[in-house]
Design a protein around this motif. Structure first.
Motif, PDB file in Angstrom:
ATOM      1  N   TRP A  94       0.820  -1.207   0.000  1.00 26.39           N
ATOM      2  CA  TRP A  94       0.000   0.000   0.000  1.00 26.39           C
ATOM      3  C   TRP A  94       0.857   1.262   0.000  1.00 26.39           C
ATOM      4  O   TRP A  94       1.924   1.306   0.613  1.00 26.39           O
ATOM      5  CB  TRP A  94      -0.920   0.028   1.223  1.00 26.39           C
ATOM      6  N   SER A  95       0.347   2.299  -0.632  1.00 26.76           N
ATOM      7  CA  SER A  95       0.999   3.615  -0.622  1.00 26.76           C
ATOM      8  C   SER A  95       0.752   4.280   0.731  1.00 26.76           C
ATOM      9  O   SER A  95      -0.021   3.785   1.552  1.00 26.76           O
ATOM     10  CB  SER A  95       0.389   4.505  -1.718  1.00 26.76           C
ATOM     11  N   SER A  96       1.380   5.415   0.924  1.00 27.86           N
ATOM     12  CA  SER A  96       1.049   6.222   2.094  1.00 27.86           C
ATOM     13  C   SER A  96      -0.374   6.740   1.909  1.00 27.86           C
ATOM     14  O   SER A  96      -0.935   6.689   0.812  1.00 27.86           O
ATOM     15  CB  SER A  96       2.037   7.372   2.239  1.00 27.86           C
ATOM     16  N   GLU A  97      -0.978   7.239   2.981  1.00 30.79           N
ATOM     17  CA  GLU A  97      -2.362   7.711   2.907  1.00 30.79           C
ATOM     18  C   GLU A  97      -2.463   8.960   2.037  1.00 30.79           C
ATOM     19  O   GLU A  97      -1.607   9.845   2.101  1.00 30.79           O
ATOM     20  CB  GLU A  97      -2.881   8.000   4.315  1.00 30.79           C
ATOM     21  N   ARG A  98      -3.500   8.995   1.230  1.00 27.34           N
ATOM     22  CA  ARG A  98      -3.785  10.147   0.369  1.00 27.34           C
ATOM     23  C   ARG A  98      -4.943  10.917   0.994  1.00 27.34           C
ATOM     24  O   ARG A  98      -5.905  10.317   1.473  1.00 27.34           O
ATOM     25  CB  ARG A  98      -4.184   9.713  -1.038  1.00 27.34           C
ATOM     26  N   THR A  99      -4.868  12.243   0.985  1.00 26.22           N
ATOM     27  CA  THR A  99      -5.919  13.089   1.545  1.00 26.22           C
ATOM     28  C   THR A  99      -6.335  14.140   0.524  1.00 26.22           C
ATOM     29  O   THR A  99      -5.653  14.354  -0.472  1.00 26.22           O
ATOM     30  CB  THR A  99      -5.412  13.810   2.812  1.00 26.22           C
ATOM     31  N   GLY A 100      -7.468  14.787   0.767  1.00 29.50           N
ATOM     32  CA  GLY A 100      -7.885  15.917  -0.048  1.00 29.50           C
ATOM     33  C   GLY A 100      -8.869  15.621  -1.155  1.00 29.50           C
ATOM     34  O   GLY A 100      -9.324  16.517  -1.843  1.00 29.50           O
ATOM     35  N   GLY A 101      -9.201  14.368  -1.406  1.00 27.98           N
ATOM     36  CA  GLY A 101     -10.227  14.053  -2.380  1.00 27.98           C
ATOM     37  C   GLY A 101      -9.779  13.813  -3.808  1.00 27.98           C
ATOM     38  O   GLY A 101     -10.566  13.387  -4.631  1.00 27.98           O
TER      39      GLY A 101
END
Length: 141
Positions: A94-101
């Motif tokens: 898994w990648s790092s967490e993505r935020t912002g939509g």
């Protein structure tokens, strides 16, 4: 009057063939073969700590990558991860967490410890989310 065949002898011709089938496009050039594969993943109600994966698996060489064209999700205050799942072993990367939509561009790369082989591309709603999300991701190889 020159004959058509003598004109062609001095021309360098490039032949290109494009075939479309099930949203998969392959471009072939006479100089080299350049595959281009585009696919998408989506869910209108991805639960907390759940993932959705591509219907098809794709061969990735060691440290291979999948390019991200566009990924969007809502509500935008929730987080996602983009990942690769080894078909043979079920191991998930898994990648790092993505935020912002949304995320436009970038790529997901297999870690150096991961073997080459068939992989699914996946999008995951992280465990800290508080609601189901709608996700859409478009990728290419």
């Amino acid at each position: 009057m020159e004959s058509p065949s003598s004109e062609l002898e001095n021309e360098i011709l490039t032949v290109e063939s494009v075939e479309e089938s099930n949203f998969i496009i392959e471009e072939v050039s006479s100089k080299e073969v350049v595959p281009f594969l585009s696919f998408s993943i989506s869910s209108s109600s991805l639960g907390v700590n759940e993932f959705i994966k591509s219907n098809q698996s794709y061969y990735l060489p060691k440290e291979g990558k999948v390019n991200i064209t566009n990924v969007t999700w809502s509500p935008s205050n929730q987080k996602i991860q983009i990942g690769l799942i080894n078909v043979a072993t079920g191991t998930r990367y898994w990648s790092s967490e993505r935020t912002g939509g949304s995320q436009i561009g970038g790529s997901i790369v297999l870690p150096s410890t991961a073997p080459s082989g068939e992989y699914y591309v996946a999008i995951r709603s992280v465990s800290t989310n508080t609601t189901t999300i709608s996700v859409y991701g478009q990728f290419n190889l």
